[in-house]
Each structure stands twice: as C-alpha cells, then as structure tokens.
Design an enzyme around this catalytic site. Structure first.
Site, PDB file in Angstrom:
ATOM      1  N   TYR A  26       7.753   7.799 -28.838  1.00  0.00           N
ATOM      2  CA  TYR A  26       6.469   7.967 -27.880  1.00  0.00           C
ATOM      3  C   TYR A  26       5.321   8.105 -28.957  1.00  0.00           C
ATOM      4  CZ  TYR A  26       3.255   9.802 -24.857  1.00  0.00           C
ATOM      5  OH  TYR A  26       1.955  10.304 -23.976  1.00  0.00           O
TER       6      TYR A  26
ATOM      7  N   GLU B  49      -1.735   4.952 -24.608  1.00  0.00           N
ATOM      8  CA  GLU B  49      -0.296   5.531 -24.510  1.00  0.00           C
ATOM      9  C   GLU B  49       0.462   4.307 -24.849  1.00  0.00           C
ATOM     10  OE1 GLU B  49       1.956   8.684 -21.973  1.00  0.00           O
ATOM     11  OE2 GLU B  49       1.741   6.639 -20.949  1.00  0.00           O
TER      12      GLU B  49
END
Length: 386
Positions: A109, A197
């Site tokens: 992530y 993101e």
C-alpha cells in the site's frame, strides 16, 4: 475533484510511474475492439466509478478470451454497483477499463496526501496491500509507516528510504520503488493534488514494481491552473444538485438529514449543523451562500434546498457582514413567490441591515418564524417539523 482509475494511471505514467497497459471504453464494442491491441494472456475488466470496493461488489473480473470479455462487459456496463463507499443507492457503471494481467508476487500500500494538521505532505506505506488501509490501521498499526515531509520541489533520498523500508525489497526492487515515489511526489506537487493512492502497489514475479490500482483527488480550488485536468471531470459521477449549485457559485453538499440549511460562511454553517444535531435532528445539507450573495443567488439556494425530498424544514442563519440581511430577505421573498414553500421556515438575521431585513420578511405575508439567535433558531426549527 476525483477522476477515474484509467485517468489516474495515465497521469502517473506521464510522470514516470509504471502501470499496466490498458484501454477504456464507453460501449461494449469499443471495449472489445480496443482490447485487441493488448498483449496479454488474460484480460482484467474493471468498472470505472468514483468509489472503492469495486472488487467485492463484482466490478472487477479476470477473463481468458475476447468472447468472455464481451459477455462480461455486457453484464457490467449499466449495472449499479453497491460498495462501502457508494452508499445503498450504488453507482451506475457507464465506462469500463481493461488492462493486461500481472503476475503478482507481493502487494503493498502506498499513498501521498496533504496532512492539514501538520501542514506537510504525508506518505503512508504498508506491506499489507490490496486491503482496506483503515482496517490495517485498526488491527495491525505496526504494519503502517507514515513519513511527513516539508513541502519542497523534490523529495530527499533519505525520505524515500524511510517510505520503502517496510516493503523489505532487494536493492534493484528498492531502486524501482524509490523511482516511483519520486514520480508520485513530482506529480503531486505539479498538479495540485490532494491525494494519490496506489492500492495495491505490486511486485511481480518478474521483479517489477507496478501500480496495479490508482486513485487521485485534486484540489478543486487550484483547477483553474490545470484545464487539462478539469477536462477529466465526469459529471455522471457527481450529485446533480451539487453540480447545479456550483453553477451558481454555491458551496453545497447533500447530507442525509431533514433540516435544510442556508448559511453564509463555512464556519457558521458548521456551527449551525452542529446545533441542529444537538437538538436531536440531522442537517439535510451544507450550504454556504458566501459573503457577497445577491438576491438571485439566495433564490437559487432556496430552490436547491427544496429540491431535496427529505427536507421537512429550513433554517436560514445569516450574519450580515459583506452579506447584507436586507438582500437576503429580498431573495427569500422572491424565491417564496416562485416556489410553493410547504415546509416550516425559520430565519435568524444578525449584522448589517438586519432590522431592514426583518422588516421585509415581516411584511412579506409569508409564514416565516423569526429567531433571536442561533440557539433559538435551532430549537424552533426542530420543534416546527415535529
């Protein structure tokens, strides 16, 4: 302003990030025809909506042939996807994205965002990719690293090392990850982004670092500097009432409550919503008419509030500074004559020309409930809708 995944990936690619090759289309025929150019054993079909959780909702499919791709595209296009971010009403799929498949070895992530509390840029990295990062933070916070940076033209090598260390990569893989972080940082600064993101960021079995998914949000107040980004806006993904409000330079956000609010100033609007909740009801919207609103603007604001079928009452709270109370009153009266207002209306005026404004309302013949202060206004509107 949000954009679609396929748009986000093209921007990241422009700044040097590695993304899978892909195509997007608005019809099944367009998707299948364009997909012929992809060099892949399997096709990854993705619904394009401004919401996460698409995979769990059936919005991501892995397909072996163009025939399978055609059938799946027919099923997905026009379907309403309900995810944890769409709400129960869901979002209709109006565009599709197809990309080449990837041989995933590990998932990470990575995100970059404006940290308003510290006035810095924050990179968040984790070795738990492909998951809801909020869940990771709740259950295993040690799996997340937050690196806060002073805003500058470039990101330092030391900061890059700190961001990637949780990935536990070898030297070559680490070089790729650092190169990606530098690309994201440059893109973030250059485009006035609020958030980037990548989830998941993957390491392939061929030892390549690739952005498998991407979400980007831009600062709407800076879009005048980036017409090429403004062109990416998809009005199908936005609330129609909010679009209409923006045409009249009104700051409007629809909420789930029953009391419509019209206020001048964001701070006063937040306080108004808070005190409505304090007395046991929920606001139906955030609406800031601004400091220099005309009577026409006020009239449009009332129309927008009343277009919400959930609104059972309206609270107008104006503190006149630049915004004169008599102008507000004229706008309310004008709107009331054009629209059949069948819900209770409570008005609290204070500041510039509030006496003149109150006189206009009192002499209008309308059923308007006057309030002396904000506390009194909140009590009266809550009582009026019972």
């Amino acid at each position: 302003m949000n954009i679609h995944e396929h748009q986000a990936k093209q921007i990241l690619k422009k700044y040097g990030a590695v993304v899978p090759e892909g195509i997007f289309g608005l019809t099944v025929d367009e998707v299948v025809e364009k997909a012929k150019s992809l060099k892949t054993e399997k096709y990854v079909l993705k619904a394009q909506i401004h919401a996460g959780g698409r995979g769990k909702a059936g919005g991501v499919k892995i397909l072996n042939t163009l025939e399978e791709l055609s059938r799946a595209s027919k099923e997905l296009l026009g379907k309403t996807l309900v995810t944890h971010q769409t709400g129960p009403e869901g979002r209709e799929v109006k565009r599709l994205y197809v990309e080449e498949s990837s041989n995933i070895d590990r998932e990470f992530y990575l995100s970059c965002l404006v940290d308003r509390a510290s006035s810095k840029i924050a990179f968040i990295s984790s070795d738990q990719g492909g998951m809801d990062i909020e869940e990771v933070a709740k259950k295993t916070p040690e799996k997340i690293i937050t690196t806060k940076l002073e805003i500058s033209d470039e990101i330092s090598e030391e900061d890059c090392q700190n961001i990637v260390k949780i990935f536990n990569l070898n030297n070559d893989q680490k070089k790729q990850a650092i190169s990606l972080i530098k690309s994201i940082y440059t893109m973030f600064i250059s485009t006035d982004a609020n958030m980037v993101e990548v989830n998941p960021l993957i390491l392939t079995k061929e030892e390549k670092i690739i952005c498998l998914d991407a979400k980007v949000n831009f600062d709407s107040n800076a879009l005048f500097r980036h017409p090429e980004i403004m062109d990416l806006r998809d009005l199908n993904e936005e609330n129609p009432t909010e679009i209409e409000a923006s045409k009249h330079d009104l700051s409007y956000i629809k909420l789930d409550g029953s009391i419509g609010c019209m206020v001048n100033g964001a701070g006063l609007a937040m306080a108004t919503m808070d005190i409505i909740k304090l007395y046991g009801e929920e606001p139906a919207n955030f609406l800031d008419v601004g400091g220099g609103a005309s009577k026409e603007k006020v009239s449009e604001a009332l129309k927008i509030i009343l277009s919400d079928k959930n609104v059972k009452g309206i609270l107008i709270n104006i503190f006149g500074g630049i915004m004169r109370c008599d102008v507000l009153a004229k706008g309310v009266v004008e709107a009331a004559k054009k629209i059949d207002i069948r819900v209770p209306l409570v008005v609290r005026l204070a500041g510039t020309n509030f006496k003149e404004g109150k006189e206009i309302l009192d002499n209008s013949g309308l059923k308007i409930i006057s309030a002396e202060n904000l506390d009194d206004a909140a009590k009266k509107i809550v009582e009026a809708i019972k």
